[in-house]
Enzyme design. Structure first.
Site, mmCIF file in Angstrom:
data_model
loop_
_atom_site.group_PDB
_atom_site.id
_atom_site.type_symbol
_atom_site.label_atom_id
_atom_site.label_comp_id
_atom_site.label_asym_id
_atom_site.label_seq_id
_atom_site.Cartn_x
_atom_site.Cartn_y
_atom_site.Cartn_z
ATOM 1 C CE LYS A 81 7.138 0.853 -2.932
ATOM 2 N NZ LYS A 81 7.958 1.374 -1.732
ATOM 3 C CE LYS A 100 10.750 -4.885 0.993
ATOM 4 N NZ LYS A 100 12.014 -3.913 1.077
ATOM 5 C CE LYS A 107 15.868 0.076 -6.207
ATOM 6 N NZ LYS A 107 17.106 0.039 -4.898
HETATM 7 P P1 AMP Z 1 15.056 2.123 -2.627
HETATM 8 O O1 AMP Z 1 15.478 1.929 -3.779
HETATM 9 O O2 AMP Z 1 13.963 1.675 -1.822
HETATM 10 O O3 AMP Z 1 16.310 2.287 -1.532
HETATM 11 O O4 AMP Z 1 14.420 3.941 -2.431
HETATM 12 C C1 AMP Z 1 15.386 4.780 -2.514
HETATM 13 C C2 AMP Z 1 14.698 6.234 -2.377
HETATM 14 O O5 AMP Z 1 13.755 6.319 -3.571
HETATM 15 C C3 AMP Z 1 13.864 6.551 -1.085
HETATM 16 O O6 AMP Z 1 14.016 7.571 -0.691
HETATM 17 C C4 AMP Z 1 12.443 5.947 -1.565
HETATM 18 O O7 AMP Z 1 11.539 6.713 -0.740
HETATM 19 C C5 AMP Z 1 12.446 6.428 -2.963
HETATM 20 N N1 AMP Z 1 11.520 5.810 -4.005
HETATM 21 C C6 AMP Z 1 11.424 4.495 -4.041
HETATM 22 N N2 AMP Z 1 10.423 4.346 -4.937
HETATM 23 C C7 AMP Z 1 9.523 5.418 -5.294
HETATM 24 C C8 AMP Z 1 8.562 5.743 -6.082
HETATM 25 N N3 AMP Z 1 8.027 4.757 -6.692
HETATM 26 N N4 AMP Z 1 8.282 7.155 -5.829
HETATM 27 C C9 AMP Z 1 8.827 8.112 -5.135
HETATM 28 N N5 AMP Z 1 10.000 7.570 -4.523
HETATM 29 C C10 AMP Z 1 10.362 6.558 -4.576
#
Ligand code: AMP
Ligand code: TRP
Length: 332
Positions: A195, A112, A198
């Site tokens: 991956k 980042k 968002k």
């Molecule tokens: P975040 O939106 O980054 O706060 O992520 C929220 C949760 O979603 C965390 O537990 C991340 O590890 C999980 N997560 C985010 N992106 C992925 C993905 N592409 N595959 C699996 N888990 C994800």
């Protein structure tokens, strides 16, 4: 005694299928067995510039998504992080016990911050310390997350262990990660080696939990898929995109990847994609509709957040006082 779960997601935009399969779907199952706290980590969100109105909106939308996905707000604690000031207090204390070298190794910071590290904000650098504080504040035994958070969790474990060692205490519970192997890393629909995220530029790369049925169908139809093989089989190296679709199908259907691969062994790419899309619509539409419904009742959502914050603050304060005693802070 039941174990304690803590997990959270950042209100930085639409939640997507990766968030759902990697994290939230697991949480729904865990609420039966554990005491659970599900946080909306708005203080983490501001490590990247946010628009105030969007942040407010996204915070409520994430609360709505947790509830719509099946997390019972009566049984579990749901709140936004900034409402419970003990997160910031413990983060400071832990920051005074975390070497900068440990933080410099975090791959998410390196990604980042990019090349110009001197211009990166201190909050982006110290983010994993705040995450450790979130977890350690509640004597958390288990943390269900996707694979991308593994390194941050290992750091939280190191911080807990070294604090306990330094102060000759067992005050911090050393948390265990719960990373569900099958859907721990849902990949982009446009590039099976990246991956699903968002922040990816192309909206076609992800299924947002707010997408309608037509959009979901279109995105799966346009999903990248190789053409040089007959039938459907799982091979992450040779066929990253098809393997990702198999992973998604299996996770949505609650079957193993092997079972999914057997089911579609003789299918063509088009039919297979259609089946994944149909199942995704079937599983996600009820959630999407319920989120829309809940977003019309902001007063209800806010009452959940307020109630959750009060309960969380009470637990957090009790634990923080123990830590203050250990350190030698005078408090009244
Ligand atoms: P975040 O939106 O980054 O706060 O992520 C929220 C949760 O979603 C965390 O537990 C991340 O590890 C999980 N997560 C985010 N992106 C992925 C993905 N592409 N595959 C699996 N888990 C994800
Ligand atoms: N860092 C996590 C993410 O980006 C969100 C998060 C913050 C979290 N604090 C947490 C997850 C504590 C689990 C436990 O996804």
């Amino acid at each position: 005694m039941k174990g304690q779960i803590f997990s959270g997601a950042q209100p930085t935009g639409n939640l997507h299928l990766g968030n759902y399969l990697g994290a939230i779907k697991q949480w729904v199952a865990l609420q039966e067995e554990y005491d659970c706290i599900f946080c909306i980590v708005d203080m983490h969100a501001i490590t990247i510039t946010q628009n105030a109105d969007e942040l407010r909106h996204n915070t409520r939308e994430i609360a709505a998504t947790y509830i719509a996905a099946g997390i019972d707000p009566k049984k579990n604690i749901i709140y936004n992080q900034s409402m419970v000031k003990q997160h910031a207090e413990l983060a400071w204390i832990l920051g005074c016990n975390t070497p900068m070298g440990w933080l410099s190794r975090m791959t998410q910071f390196k990604d980042k911050a990019g090349k110009n590290r001197d211009n990166a904000m201190l909050g982006l650098f110290s983010y994993p310390v705040l995450m450790a504080a979130d977890i350690l504040l509640f004597n958390t035994s288990h943390v269900p997350v996707g694979e991308d958070q593994k390194q941050h969790l290992e750091l939280a474990r190191e911080i807990a262990t070294s604090f306990n060692h330094h102060y000759k205490t067992e005050a911090f519970v050393v948390p265990e990660p719960l990373i569900k192997q099958e859907a721990a890393r849902v990949m982009s629909l446009r590039d099976g080696t990246e991956k699903m995220s968002k922040s990816a530029e192309s909206d076609l790369s992800r299924i947002n939990l707010s997408d309608d049925a037509e959009t979901i169908a279109k995105k799966f139809k346009k999903a990248k898929a190789d053409m040089e093989f007959d039938g459907i089989f799982y091979d992450k190296e040779k066929r990253p995109e098809i393997s990702n679709l198999l992973t998604i199908y299996a996770a949505l259907a609650d079957i193993s990847i092997r079972q999914a691969a057997t089911q579609f062994a003789k299918s063509g790419n088009g039919d297979f994609k259609q089946s994944v899309a149909d199942l995704a619509v079937e599983k996600l539409s009820p959630i999407t509709n319920e989120v829309k419904h809940l977003m019309n009742d902001v007063a209800y959502l806010d009452s959940i957040l307020k109630d959750g914050a009060e309960k969380a603050a009470e637990k957090a304060e009790k634990n923080l006082k123990t830590i203050k005693d250990i350190i030698g802070f005078v408090y009244f």
